[in-house]
Scaffold this active site. Structure first.
Site, short mmCIF file in Angstrom:
data_model
loop_
_atom_site.label_atom_id
_atom_site.label_comp_id
_atom_site.label_asym_id
_atom_site.label_seq_id
_atom_site.Cartn_x
_atom_site.Cartn_y
_atom_site.Cartn_z
CB SER A 190 -10.39 -0.29 4.63
OG SER A 190 -8.95 0.22 4.46
CB THR B 129 -0.75 -0.16 1.29
OG1 THR B 129 -1.66 -1.20 1.25
CG2 THR B 129 -1.96 1.10 1.36
O1 DON Z 1 -7.32 -1.49 3.79
C1 DON Z 1 -6.57 -2.28 4.56
O2 DON Z 1 -6.71 -1.81 5.77
C2 DON Z 1 -5.41 -3.01 4.14
N1 DON Z 1 -6.02 -3.68 2.78
C3 DON Z 1 -4.38 -2.27 4.06
C4 DON Z 1 -3.01 -3.13 3.46
C5 DON Z 1 -1.77 -2.32 3.69
O3 DON Z 1 -1.77 -1.43 4.23
C6 DON Z 1 -0.66 -2.97 3.26
N2 DON Z 1 0.69 -2.28 3.37
N3 DON Z 1 1.43 -2.20 4.17
#
Ligand code: DON
Length: 374
Positions: A252, A181
Site C-alpha cells: 500500500s 480513499t
Molecule cells: O493502498 C493503496 O496505496 C491504494 N489502495 C490507495 C488507493 C487510493 O488512495 C485511491 N484514492 N485516491
C-alpha cells in the site's frame, strides 16, 4: 413641468428648492423630509411619473444602525457595510480569495488581473443568489465571508484559464462525495490522536456487494505487482517482492501519520491518492516543519510528485502557476521533465497542535469539513 428653479448664472448652478429642503431638514430633522410637505411632494412626483409611492411609504422609512461586517486582509482588519448592501460582504469575500495569491508583477500584470476577474465572477454569482434585504432573506453571511469558503472558491479558479460564467454557480456546488480513499485526522482533548486512511482501492472497489451483507468488496489486488514491470492503476511497478500470492497482503502507499514533539502529538495527517499519497504527506509535513507554514497553508501548497517510473515530475497546475518563470527555468535546468495535472492531488485533512491551540484543515481539494466538540 418641473417646478424646481434652476438657473445657470455664469456657470453657477443654483438649486433654490433643494436649498429650502436642506434648510427644513437642518431646522426640524429627518421628519421634515420623511413626513409632511416634502414627503407629499416627492410621493406626488413619483405618482405623476406613473409610480405608486405614497407619503406614508416615506413616513415609514427608518434608518437603522447596523453592525459592520468584518474581515481581514493580509493582517489588516476590514470593516465595511453589511446587508442590505452586498458591498462589504462581497469585498471581504474577494479579499479573502485574493489573499491566497501573491499577486506578483504589479496591479496590471495579466496574472493579477486574471485572478481578480475570476474572483469577481464567483463573488457576483453569490451576490445574485444570496443577497437581499436581511429583514426578508437570510443571507448566509458568516459562511460567505469565511476564509474557508474563500479557499474553496479559490480552488475552483484555474490560474491559466478563464472559467466561463455559465459554468460558475452561486455558492460552492457541493462536490459529490468522492468514491475513493478517505483520510481523516482526529485529536481529542486529552491529546490522543488518530490518523485513519480507509480505502477500497479504486472507485467502488470491485463493484460487488456480497449478497446479504451490504459489504462492498475492494479491488486491492491491483496493489500487487501483477508481473515484473507491469504498472498498476497508479502506474506503480514492482517485482517479486510484491508479487501476488496466497495469504499475502498487497503493498500500500497509505501513510496515515502522527508526528510527535517531545513525546506529545504535534501533527496528524494523511491523504488518499494512490501512489501520490506518500509525496503529498511529505509536502504537508515539510511545509510545516521546514517552511514554518500553518497547517492550512501547508495543505494548500501545490503538490509535486515523482514515483521513479515513469521518469517525470508530476505537479498540480497550481504549482506551475505559482512559480515565476525564472524559477521554472532554474528548476528545469536540473534536467527534470515536468508534466502538470489539471486535476488536483490528494485530500490531506490534517491537524496541527500549536501553542495557540489545535488547528485543523479540511483540504479544499475535496468535500470535507472540520468538526470540533467537547
Ligand atoms: O493502498 C493503496 O496505496 C491504494 N489502495 C490507495 C488507493 C487510493 O488512495 C485511491 N484514492 N485516491
Amino acid at each position: 413641468m418641473q417646478k424646481t428653479e434652476r438657473f445657470l448664472q455664469s456657470g453657477l448652478l443654483v438649486q433654490r428648492d433643494l436649498g429650502d429642503t436642506l434648510e427644513a431638514i437642518a431646522k426640524s430633522g429627518a421628519d421634515a423630509f420623511y413626513k409632511g410637505e416634502i414627503a407629499e411632494k416627492i410621493a406626488r412626483a413619483v405618482r405623476e411619473a406613473g409610480g405608486v409611492m405614497t407619503a406614508d411609504d416615506l413616513g415609514k422609512y427608518k434608518t437603522e444602525v447596523l453592525e459592520v461586517v468584518r474581515g481581514s486582509y493580509r493582517g489588516y482588519d476590514v470593516l465595511s457595510m453589511p446587508p442590505p448592501s452586498s458591498g462589504g460582504a462581497l469585498l471581504i469575500q474577494l479579499l479573502n480569495i485574493l489573499e491566497g495569491y501573491e499577486l506578483e508583477g504589479g496591479p496590471n500584470a495579466p496574472q493579477t488581473l486574471h485572478l481578480m476577474v475570476e474572483a469577481m465572477k464567483r463573488s457576483y454569482a453569490d451576490r445574485a443568489e444570496f443577497f437581499g434585504d436581511p429583514a426578508f432573506v437570510k443571507v448566509p453571511l458568516d459562511r460567505l465571508i469565511s476564509k474557508d469558503y474563500a479557499a474553496r472558491l479559490r480552488a475552483t479558479i484555474n490560474r491559466s484559464q478563464a472559467t466561463p460564467s455559465s459554468r460558475i454557480k452561486a455558492g460552492i456546488t457541493p462536490k459529490k462525495e468522492s468514491e475513493n480513499t478517505t483520510h481523516y485526522s482526529v485529536i481529542d482533548r486529552h491529546g490522543n490522536a488518530v490518523a485513519a486512511t480507509v480505502t477500497l482501492n479504486l472507485n467502488f472497489g470491485l463493484g460487488l456487494v456480497a449478497e446479504g451483507t451490504g459489504v462492498l468488496l475492494n479491488n486491492e489486488l491491483d496493489d500487487f505487482a501483477l508481473a515484473p514491470g507491469v504498472p498498476n492503476a497508479f502506474g506503480l511497478i514492482g517485482g517479486a517482492a510484491n508479487a501476488p500470492g496466497p495469504g499475502k497482503k498487497p503493498l500500500s502507499s497509505m501513510s496515515p501519520t502522527i508526528l510527535l514533539k517531545d513525546g506529545k502529538v504535534f501533527m496528524v495527517t494523511g491523504t488518499p491518492g494512490g501512489s501520490t499519497i506518500i509525496t503529498t504527506v511529505l509536502r504537508v509535513i515539510s511545509g510545516v516543519i521546514d517552511h514554518k507554514l500553518g497547517v492550512a497553508q501547508a495543505v494548500l501548497l501545490p503538490r509535486i510528485h515523482h514515483q521513479w517510473m515513469p521518469d517525470e515530475v508530476r505537479g498540480e497546475r497550481a504549482l506551475e502557476q505559482s512559480m515565476p518563470p525564472a524559477q521554472w527555468i532554474a528548476f528545469e535546468t536540473y534536467g527534470h521533465k515536468v508534466n502538470f495535472f489539471n486535476f488536483t492531488i490528494g485530500a490531506a485533512n490534517s491537524i496541527l497542535v500549536t501553542p495557540e491551540g489545535i488547528t485543523g484543515v479540511s483540504d479544499p481539494r475535496y468535500l470535507g469539513t472540520l468538526a470540533a466538540g467537547h
